[in-house]
Design a protein around this motif. Structure first.
Motif, PDB file in Angstrom:
ATOM      1  N   ASN A  59      57.744  52.403  69.406  1.00 12.35           N
ATOM      2  CA  ASN A  59      56.523  51.656  69.113  1.00 12.35           C
ATOM      3  C   ASN A  59      55.280  52.528  69.267  1.00 12.35           C
ATOM      4  N   LEU A  60      55.429  53.789  68.993  1.00 14.98           N
ATOM      5  CA  LEU A  60      54.310  54.727  69.030  1.00 14.98           C
ATOM      6  C   LEU A  60      53.855  54.918  67.584  1.00 14.98           C
ATOM      7  N   ARG A  61      52.687  54.392  67.265  1.00 12.75           N
ATOM      8  CA  ARG A  61      52.232  54.303  65.889  1.00 12.75           C
ATOM      9  C   ARG A  61      51.190  55.391  65.621  1.00 12.75           C
ATOM     10  N   PRO A  62      51.568  56.458  64.928  1.00 16.29           N
ATOM     11  CA  PRO A  62      50.637  57.553  64.690  1.00 16.29           C
ATOM     12  C   PRO A  62      49.527  57.156  63.728  1.00 16.29           C
ATOM     13  N   LEU A  68      56.907  47.706  66.653  1.00 20.78           N
ATOM     14  CA  LEU A  68      57.390  46.439  67.170  1.00 20.78           C
ATOM     15  C   LEU A  68      56.232  45.529  67.562  1.00 20.78           C
ATOM     16  N   ASP A  69      56.288  44.295  67.097  1.00 16.14           N
ATOM     17  CA  ASP A  69      55.394  43.249  67.576  1.00 16.14           C
ATOM     18  C   ASP A  69      56.246  42.289  68.395  1.00 16.14           C
ATOM     19  N   VAL A  70      56.088  42.353  69.712  1.00 17.33           N
ATOM     20  CA  VAL A  70      56.915  41.555  70.625  1.00 17.33           C
ATOM     21  C   VAL A  70      56.184  40.258  70.961  1.00 17.33           C
ATOM     22  N   GLY A  71      56.936  39.175  71.085  1.00 18.47           N
ATOM     23  CA  GLY A  71      56.348  37.923  71.518  1.00 18.47           C
ATOM     24  C   GLY A  71      55.819  37.054  70.397  1.00 18.47           C
ATOM     25  N   PRO A  81      56.748  45.233  61.764  1.00 14.06           N
ATOM     26  CA  PRO A  81      55.807  45.293  60.640  1.00 14.06           C
ATOM     27  C   PRO A  81      55.898  46.616  59.902  1.00 14.06           C
ATOM     28  N   ARG A  82      55.783  46.556  58.604  1.00 18.88           N
ATOM     29  CA  ARG A  82      55.840  47.767  57.773  1.00 18.88           C
ATOM     30  C   ARG A  82      54.426  48.346  57.662  1.00 18.88           C
ATOM     31  N   ILE A  83      53.987  48.965  58.749  1.00 13.78           N
ATOM     32  CA  ILE A  83      52.597  49.395  58.828  1.00 13.78           C
ATOM     33  C   ILE A  83      52.415  50.898  58.636  1.00 13.78           C
TER      34      ILE A  83
END
Length: 256
Positions: A66-69, A97-100, A108-110
């Protein structure tokens, strides 16, 4: 004085950071393996944003979740690979990851460029349970002689923008329900899932291995304050360490 010839220094960046995993454990294991190569000079950073440091070396090793560069970092690392860099990407490097959320963990395809560079994006995994990892080919030295082995890792269910561009090395077979994730129904999809593959880009390449889950008591904060079970997944299997050792030899340019 000896007749030994000096080698050449090889600069390596290890990115170890993120969430929901025992990053400290993975970092120590990887540094120990990297230390087996006396020419390696290793710089450790917690994210991908210092791209100048990454570009200054010839090898990148990543263990993240979940490390989004940033977009700048994605473009810089893509360019570095295309220019000849070799990237050993492990486990959750391809995850966002979007948790909760009301329907479970979402993926999400971000970062489409990031996923394209890596060759995949994590979507879900079934509950941790034993599964068998098998060779996808007998012809590549990275997996030659690796007998099928059972592991209790996270079985990654990933999306591939262009699977035909990937060279499969290891796979597993599974269909079922990845409960807890938004995209949980995998009962009718393909039953074969890549575990390790090569993704060539320009003059460089990515070697992706989805194995390597690990979690300690305090790695699920803020979801839970204390996680009762220590999980080490494939780190408990000699075959995984052999695969990692071969991956580092590949990264330095060896071909057998």
């Amino acid at each position: 004085m000896t007749d030994a010839q000096p080698g050449s220094r090889i600069d390596v960046t290890l990115v170890a950071g993120g969430m929901y995993h025992d990053i400290d454990f993975a970092r120590i294991q990887l540094l120990t393996l990297l230390a087996e190569h006396e020419e390696f000079r290793v710089r450790v950073q917690p994210d991908y944003e210092d791209t100048d440091a990454i570009a200054a070396g010839s090898i990148l090793v990543s263990y993240t979740c979940n490390l989004r560069p940033s977009e700048d970092a994605q473009r810089a690392i893509r360019s570095w690979v295309e220019g000849g860099g070799r990237w050993v990407a492990l486990h959750g490097t391809n995850s966002a990851l979007d948790v909760g959320t009301p329907n479970g963990v979402d993926s999400p395809r971000i970062f489409p460029l990031w996923a394209d560079t890596l060759g995949s994006q994590f979507v879900a995994h079934p509950p941790i349970m034993p599964y068998t990892v098998e060779r996808s080919t007998d012809d590549h030295w990275l997996v030659a002689g690796i007998d099928p082995f059972e592991t209790d890792d996270e079985l990654y269910l990933s999306e591939h923008a262009d699977r035909d561009a990937l060279e499969p090395l290891l796979h597993t077979k599974w269909q079922g329900d990845a409960r807890g994730f938004v995209e949980h129904d995998w009962t009718d999809g393909p039953d074969e899932h890549l575990v390790m593959y090569l993704r060539s880009l320009g003059e460089g390449s990515v070697l992706y291995n989805t194995l390597g889950h690990c979690r300690g008591h305090y790695d699920m904060v803020p979801v839970v304050d204390y996680y009762p079970q220590i999980e080490r997944g494939s780190w408990e299997h000699p075959a995984y360490y052999e695969l990692l050792r071969r991956a580092l030899r590949w990264a330095r340019g060896e071909s057998s």
